[in-house]
Design a protein around this motif. Structure first.
Motif, mmCIF file in Angstrom:
data_model
loop_
_atom_site.group_PDB
_atom_site.id
_atom_site.type_symbol
_atom_site.label_atom_id
_atom_site.label_comp_id
_atom_site.label_asym_id
_atom_site.label_seq_id
_atom_site.Cartn_x
_atom_site.Cartn_y
_atom_site.Cartn_z
ATOM 1 N N VAL A 187 0.872 -1.172 0.000
ATOM 2 C CA VAL A 187 0.000 0.000 0.000
ATOM 3 C C VAL A 187 0.909 1.221 0.000
ATOM 4 C CG1 VAL A 187 -1.837 1.255 1.189
ATOM 5 C CG2 VAL A 187 -1.778 -1.254 1.270
ATOM 6 N N LEU A 188 0.843 1.989 -1.080
ATOM 7 C CA LEU A 188 1.789 3.077 -1.280
ATOM 8 C C LEU A 188 1.106 4.434 -1.239
ATOM 9 C CD1 LEU A 188 3.952 1.692 -4.230
ATOM 10 C CD2 LEU A 188 4.365 1.470 -1.769
ATOM 11 N N GLY A 189 1.637 5.318 -0.416
ATOM 12 C CA GLY A 189 1.265 6.724 -0.479
ATOM 13 C C GLY A 189 2.232 7.434 -1.405
ATOM 14 N N VAL A 190 1.747 8.425 -2.140
ATOM 15 C CA VAL A 190 2.565 9.112 -3.137
ATOM 16 C C VAL A 190 2.331 10.616 -3.037
ATOM 17 C CG1 VAL A 190 2.524 7.132 -4.714
ATOM 18 C CG2 VAL A 190 0.771 8.913 -4.908
ATOM 19 N N ASP A 191 3.204 11.380 -3.710
ATOM 20 C CA ASP A 191 3.051 12.831 -3.774
ATOM 21 C C ASP A 191 2.471 13.290 -5.099
ATOM 22 O OD1 ASP A 191 4.110 13.538 -1.190
ATOM 23 O OD2 ASP A 191 6.071 12.944 -1.940
ATOM 24 N N GLY A 192 2.390 12.386 -6.066
ATOM 25 C CA GLY A 192 1.819 12.742 -7.351
ATOM 26 C C GLY A 192 1.512 11.508 -8.165
ATOM 27 N N VAL A 193 0.459 11.612 -8.985
ATOM 28 C CA VAL A 193 0.102 10.541 -9.921
ATOM 29 C C VAL A 193 -0.112 11.184 -11.281
ATOM 30 C CG1 VAL A 193 -1.524 8.721 -10.521
ATOM 31 C CG2 VAL A 193 -1.017 9.175 -8.116
ATOM 32 N N ASP A 194 0.717 10.816 -12.245
ATOM 33 C CA ASP A 194 0.627 11.350 -13.599
ATOM 34 C C ASP A 194 0.266 10.214 -14.555
ATOM 35 O OD1 ASP A 194 1.528 13.782 -15.466
ATOM 36 O OD2 ASP A 194 2.256 11.912 -16.354
ATOM 37 N N PRO A 195 -0.724 10.403 -15.431
ATOM 38 C CA PRO A 195 -1.131 9.318 -16.330
ATOM 39 C C PRO A 195 -0.011 8.806 -17.224
ATOM 40 C CG PRO A 195 -2.767 11.073 -16.314
ATOM 41 C CD PRO A 195 -1.571 11.593 -15.572
ATOM 42 N N ARG A 211 9.553 1.992 -4.685
ATOM 43 C CA ARG A 211 9.642 1.121 -5.861
ATOM 44 C C ARG A 211 9.924 -0.312 -5.434
ATOM 45 N NH1 ARG A 211 13.896 3.236 -8.059
ATOM 46 N NH2 ARG A 211 12.647 4.969 -8.865
ATOM 47 N N LEU A 212 10.789 -0.480 -4.454
ATOM 48 C CA LEU A 212 11.118 -1.821 -3.976
ATOM 49 C C LEU A 212 9.922 -2.462 -3.281
ATOM 50 C CD1 LEU A 212 13.293 -3.914 -3.854
ATOM 51 C CD2 LEU A 212 14.248 -2.773 -1.838
ATOM 52 N N PHE A 213 9.149 -1.686 -2.523
ATOM 53 C CA PHE A 213 7.905 -2.205 -1.957
ATOM 54 C C PHE A 213 7.032 -2.787 -3.074
ATOM 55 C CE2 PHE A 213 8.350 0.320 2.072
ATOM 56 C CZ PHE A 213 7.974 -0.680 2.955
ATOM 57 N N ALA A 214 6.881 -2.024 -4.160
ATOM 58 C CA ALA A 214 6.041 -2.471 -5.275
ATOM 59 C C ALA A 214 6.586 -3.733 -5.921
ATOM 60 C CB ALA A 214 5.919 -1.350 -6.308
ATOM 61 N N GLU A 215 7.903 -3.817 -6.059
ATOM 62 C CA GLU A 215 8.509 -4.982 -6.699
ATOM 63 C C GLU A 215 8.372 -6.240 -5.856
ATOM 64 O OE1 GLU A 215 12.485 -3.725 -7.307
ATOM 65 O OE2 GLU A 215 12.026 -2.465 -9.063
ATOM 66 N N ARG A 216 8.325 -6.093 -4.537
ATOM 67 C CA ARG A 216 8.255 -7.251 -3.650
ATOM 68 C C ARG A 216 6.821 -7.727 -3.406
ATOM 69 N NH1 ARG A 216 12.550 -9.677 -4.082
ATOM 70 N NH2 ARG A 216 12.091 -10.843 -2.183
ATOM 71 N N ALA A 233 5.924 15.178 -9.258
ATOM 72 C CA ALA A 233 6.929 15.484 -8.242
ATOM 73 C C ALA A 233 8.301 15.115 -8.802
ATOM 74 C CB ALA A 233 6.632 14.730 -6.948
ATOM 75 N N PHE A 234 9.338 15.355 -8.040
ATOM 76 C CA PHE A 234 10.698 15.244 -8.561
ATOM 77 C C PHE A 234 11.094 13.824 -8.950
ATOM 78 C CE2 PHE A 234 15.204 14.368 -7.490
ATOM 79 C CZ PHE A 234 15.791 15.066 -8.531
ATOM 80 N N ALA A 235 10.777 12.843 -8.098
ATOM 81 C CA ALA A 235 11.322 11.495 -8.272
ATOM 82 C C ALA A 235 10.234 10.498 -8.655
ATOM 83 C CB ALA A 235 12.022 11.042 -6.989
ATOM 84 N N ARG A 236 10.487 9.714 -9.676
ATOM 85 C CA ARG A 236 9.528 8.718 -10.158
ATOM 86 C C ARG A 236 9.679 7.411 -9.381
ATOM 87 N NH1 ARG A 236 9.318 4.740 -14.365
ATOM 88 N NH2 ARG A 236 7.285 4.679 -15.432
ATOM 89 N N ILE A 237 8.560 6.860 -8.949
ATOM 90 C CA ILE A 237 8.559 5.580 -8.242
ATOM 91 C C ILE A 237 8.456 4.437 -9.240
ATOM 92 C CG2 ILE A 237 7.317 4.127 -6.596
ATOM 93 C CD1 ILE A 237 6.397 6.732 -5.218
ATOM 94 N N CYS A 238 7.382 4.428 -10.015
ATOM 95 C CA CYS A 238 7.172 3.381 -11.014
ATOM 96 C C CYS A 238 6.041 3.806 -11.939
ATOM 97 C CB CYS A 238 6.857 2.033 -10.359
ATOM 98 S SG CYS A 238 5.308 2.000 -9.425
ATOM 99 N N GLY A 239 5.863 3.055 -13.005
ATOM 100 C CA GLY A 239 4.783 3.329 -13.938
ATOM 101 C C GLY A 239 3.456 2.777 -13.442
ATOM 102 N N LEU A 240 2.395 3.203 -14.077
ATOM 103 C CA LEU A 240 1.062 2.742 -13.689
ATOM 104 C C LEU A 240 0.850 1.268 -14.005
ATOM 105 C CD1 LEU A 240 -1.180 5.765 -14.780
ATOM 106 C CD2 LEU A 240 -0.364 5.191 -12.493
ATOM 107 N N ASP A 241 1.696 0.705 -14.865
ATOM 108 C CA ASP A 241 1.560 -0.713 -15.188
ATOM 109 C C ASP A 241 1.836 -1.599 -13.979
ATOM 110 O OD1 ASP A 241 4.253 0.258 -15.404
ATOM 111 O OD2 ASP A 241 4.821 -1.653 -16.307
ATOM 112 N N ARG A 242 2.470 -1.048 -12.956
ATOM 113 C CA ARG A 242 2.761 -1.824 -11.737
ATOM 114 C C ARG A 242 1.645 -1.693 -10.702
ATOM 115 N NH1 ARG A 242 3.147 -5.178 -9.266
ATOM 116 N NH2 ARG A 242 4.774 -6.180 -8.059
ATOM 117 N N VAL A 243 0.658 -0.839 -10.968
ATOM 118 C CA VAL A 243 -0.406 -0.550 -10.009
ATOM 119 C C VAL A 243 -1.646 -1.373 -10.333
ATOM 120 C CG1 VAL A 243 -1.900 1.239 -9.032
ATOM 121 C CG2 VAL A 243 0.460 1.786 -9.676
#
Length: 270
Positions: A187-195, A211-216, A233-243
């Protein structure tokens, strides 16, 4: 109005506009200009803003409120989101939680759910009470502190270096623990979601851990109030394909649901 409340309001104004004026802030908060000057001086001393002649400006381009001053923002929406997420999980799930105000609410909802009922009398079966209802893996110190006293929740805390802004542990020690576990749900909280770019946060070290949480995890649930939808936001976590699922409130911008659905994300609004 207490000092804590004034500071929260001042930081809210700063987060929204990027700068604040002493006289304008005094009018908005209903206090004297001298009080505002003292508050700004103290906040500058804590490196939470930069003092200027007649006011203050935020640090950097992308300003991040410390977690302790963000708890009142969209509070009711975050509580509804958290309740919905708790209902999506199954007893026995291993749940990863990164830091943030919304994931903190999820942790509280899980604690309530873990102490809730499964039989007709409002109690869990006695045979079930010895085993944890959930195992929570987190890099957030505040979440760990709240859940550590809950006997129905097994809490696993990563190592790492603490960020005072968010209470999150980051760095190689954090990654080392996460690389040794397997999660049912992250369960991930984020600062931004861009399509187009996906999930984002303000700091690259936190992005790497999220990102590692999502991968595991077998399944990824993103929790965010609608104010962060379409925001970068500044740093990308992962793409929407992982959500797998995005849980947000009814203030979702027009057209955003369709774009997320096209990306394969199930949108759940509360």
């Amino acid at each position: 109005m207490s000092k804590h409340e004034r500071w929260s309001e001042l930081l809210e104004l700063l987060a929204g506009a990027g700068r604040i004026d002493v006289d304008d802030a005094a009018t908005a908060l209903g206090v004297s200009a001298a009080t505002i000057r003292r508050d700004l001086d103290e906040l500058a001393g804590q490196q939470m803003l930069v003092r200027t002649r007649g006011g203050a400006v935020a640090h950097g381009v992308s300003y991040e409120l410390p977690l302790r001053y963000k708890t009142s923002r969209h509070a009711s929406e975050k509580q509804r989101i958290a309740t919905a997420v708790a209902e999506m999980l199954a007893d026995g799930d291993v749940v990863g939680l990164n830091g943030g105000t919304t994931t903190t609410e999820v942790a509280r909802a899980l604690a309530l759910r873990a102490g809730g009922s499964r039989d007709g009398r409002g109690r869990r079966d006695a045979a079930e009470t010895s085993a944890p209802v959930f195992t929570v893996v987190t890099n957030a110190l505040n979440i760990a502190g709240e859940l550590a006293v809950r006997p129905q929740v097994k809490i696993v805390v990563t190592g790492g270096v603490a960020r005072p802004q968010t209470y999150e542990l980051v760095g190689p020690l954090t990654a080392g623990v996460l690389n040794e576990v397997v999660l049912d749900v992250a369960v991930l909280g984020v600062d931004g979601v861009d399509p187009e770019l996906g999930l984002m946060t303000h700091h690259e070290d936190e992005a790497g851990i999220s990102r590692l949480f999502a991968e595991r995890a077998r399944r990824v649930i993103v929790v965010t109030d609608a104010s962060k939808m379409g925001r970068r936001a500044f740093a990308r976590i992962c793409g929407l394909d992982r959500v797998d699922v995005l849980v947000t409130d009814a203030g979702l911008p027009s057209g955003m649901t369709a774009r997320l659905t096209e990306a394969g994300v199930k949108v759940h609004t509360v």
